[in-house]
Design an enzyme around this catalytic site. Structure first.
Site, short mmCIF file in Angstrom:
data_model
loop_
_atom_site.label_atom_id
_atom_site.label_comp_id
_atom_site.label_asym_id
_atom_site.label_seq_id
_atom_site.Cartn_x
_atom_site.Cartn_y
_atom_site.Cartn_z
N LYS A 134 77.27 52.02 127.01
CA LYS A 134 76.03 52.02 126.22
C LYS A 134 75.48 50.60 126.13
CE LYS A 134 74.58 51.42 122.22
NZ LYS A 134 73.31 50.69 122.45
N GLY A 153 79.86 42.25 120.56
CA GLY A 153 78.69 42.20 119.69
C GLY A 153 79.05 41.53 118.38
N GLU A 209 85.20 41.77 121.33
CA GLU A 209 84.81 40.38 121.57
C GLU A 209 83.61 40.13 120.67
OE1 GLU A 209 82.77 37.44 122.49
OE2 GLU A 209 82.40 38.28 124.48
N GLU A 222 77.12 32.78 111.66
CA GLU A 222 76.66 32.69 113.05
C GLU A 222 75.14 32.86 113.07
OE1 GLU A 222 77.70 35.98 115.80
OE2 GLU A 222 78.16 34.42 117.26
#
Ligand code: NAI
Ligand code: MG
Length: 502
Positions: free
Chosen positions: A199, A252, A274, A405
């Site tokens: 996806k 993501g 990850e 982030e």
């Protein structure tokens, strides 16, 4: 940015690819979503809609998982020899190189990244990954084991391990390196003999769909790779929770990574994650500033800072702080920001309006909390989601721009006095642990620091160096399991012990 540049048209093959309504790849065929719905894809340099793509959801995921299961258990795929499987993976790498220019332009148009970067990095790295992984197909081995079972005196055993493909894998990928992430995920899955439902991110579905065409052209049997475009909360969530999936691989945000893990709990699916980063990039006073300054700039500004491993916290030793900050700020001011398809562009737009708003929100939050922008920091008006490369100073450790982030071209520069425990503590003071770097001429200091940084990668006098043979993964909330190389062969296979009494 000139208006003419914004109107640069892509290659004819790209134009015709985006003109056609793109479908889902299920069981070797291109099909509409069960609902018949589509969603629009934007060019982030202009905000204009460039394509319409099928909006897959639960029903389509279910069809795709069933096709992948059939392909895994019967049919041509499990009957191929490892060598034949490896040759298909190799051929896919070749087809990518044959279509390099088209793929680079498609990626640039969809994601916004400079076509020069997609041409030099994203697409060749993806091809290289398939070429590298092709060789692993014939090298998946178990071992033989000597037993000494105390309650079976005198009995001899022949014991060994097998490594079998883990099964049907659901792969959910992000928008920052859409094509390369598809390759990172598909490479090890295909080399080991798994089947896949992929996806892509809803912001950037196009290059994965073109890759789907190349997968069919290479001759992979039907159902080995299924590609379902759609939204995270619907198609992505349905994939992560589907009981027919043996493993989920996700790249993501850490927030969604946690949801994936929760969705996998019911069936105890294997999961690899990850996730995000807030990586420390440390410049010591003895560094060669001719390489450290451009290196620090590129660590944050490469791919517009939309990198999980971006060097977003720049620690600089006090005595060279002003010089390094000035150098990085000068570089930030010189970067040519423009549409990705303009060959002169060095930095494109953010991938989407929401990412643009998110990054601008962080800059505003930093400034309102007392940080100062020595480069950038202002919102750009006009079409497209462009953000000025920004360097912030005068931050404090509790600010959002230090803790969270940002995933944009925004670096915070932080002075430190000595290379001591306080520096190590500050560098490690984050929930993330993906990457880090040290710039110094003193190899002892570099290696000593490398041992103390809680990060999956430590670069020394370089940054953003990736290779199919170099493991990449995270500490702490940056995820688990390493990618590329042998580790990814391990996480796409299941070990089995066989023990025979002789
Ligand atoms: P995201 O984590 O929501 O999206 C990544 C992928 O996950 C996409 O394919 C998306 O459709 C899918 N997804 C979203 N929600 C899902 C769910 N509930 N179940 C299953 N799949 C789901 O990232 P987003 O929202 O695009 O970006 C937000 C922030 O995440 C960024 O600003 C950045 O900080 C971080 N991020 C980190 C990346 C990395 O490489 N580590 C990549 C992309 C984003
Ligand atoms: Mg999201």
């Amino acid at each position: 940015m000139s208006i003419a540049a914004a109107e640069i048209l892509p290659d004819k093959r790209v134009t015709s690819f985006v003109k056609e309504r793109r479908k889902l790849l299920i069981d070797g065929k291109w099909v509409d979503a069960a609902s018949g719905k589509t969603f629009p894809v934007q060019n982030p340099a202009t905000g204009e809609v460039i394509a319409h793509v099928a909006e897959g959801d639960r029903q389509d995921i279910d069809r795709a998982v069933k096709a992948a299961r059939r392909a895994f258990e019967s049919g041509a795929w499990p009957r191929l020899t490892p060598s034949e499987r490896g040759r298909l993976v190799w051929k896919l790498g070749d087809l990518i190189l044959e279509n390099l220019e088209e793929l680079a332009e498609l990626e640039s148009l969809d994601n916004g990244k400079p076509v020069t970067v997609a041409r030099a990095a994203d697409v060749p790295l993806a091809a290289d990954l398939f070429h590298y992984m092709a060789g692993w197909a014939t090298k998946i081995e178990g071992n033989t084991i000597q037993l000494s079972v105390p309650y079976a005196p005198g009995v001899k055993f022949h014991a060994y391990t097998l490594r079998e493909p883990v099964g049907v894998v659901g792969q959910i990928i992000p928008w920052n390196f859409p094509f390369l992430m598809a390759a990172w995920k598909l490479g090890p899955a295909l080399a080991t003999g798994c089947t896949v439902v992929l996806k892509p991110a809803e912001e950037t579905p196009l290059s994965a769909l073109r890759l789907g065409e190349l997968i069919l052209e290479a001759g992979f049997p039907d159902g080995v790779v299924n590609i379902v475009t759609g939204f995270g909360e619907t198609a992505g969530a349905a994939l992560a929770a589907h009981p027919g999936i043996d493993k989920v691989a996700f790249t993501g945000s850490t927030e969604v990574g946690k949801l994936i893990l929760q969705a996998a709990v019911n069936d105890l699916k294997k999961v690899s994650l990850e996730l995000g980063g807030k990586s420390p990039n440390i410049v010591l006073r003895d560094a060669n500033l001719d390489i450290a300054i451009p290196g620090a700039a590129s660590a944050i500004f490469f791919n517009h800072g939309q990198c999980c491993c971006a060097g977003s916290r720049l620690f600089v030793q006090q005595s060279i702080f002003d010089k390094v900050v000035e150098g990085v700020a000068d570089r930030a001011k010189q970067i040519k920001v423009g549409p990705g398809l303009d060959p002169d562009t060095e930095m494109g737009p953010m991938v989407s309006e929401s990412q643009f708003n998110r990054v601008c929100g962080y800059i505003e939050s930093g400034l309102s909390e007392g940080a100062k922008a020595v480069a950038g920091g202002r919102k750009r008006d006009g079409k497209g989601y462009f953000v000025e490369p920004t360097v912030l100073v005068d931050t404090t450790p509790d600010m959002k721009v230090i803790r969270e982030e940002i995933f944009g071209p925004v670096v915070t520069a932080i002075p430190f006095k000595e290379l001591d425990d306080d520096l190590v503590r500050a560098a490690n003071d984050t929930v993330y642990g993906l990457a880090s770097a040290v710039w110094t001429k003193d190899i002892s200091k570099a290696h000593s620091l490398a041992g103390k940084l809680k990060a999956g990668t430590v670069w020394i006098n370089c940054y953003n160096i990736f290779d199919a043979a170099l493991p990449f993964g995270g500490y702490k909330q940056s995820g688990f399991f390493f990618f590329n190389v042998k580790e990814s062969i391990e996480i796409y296979t299941q070990k089995k012990s066989v023990c025979a009494a002789l």
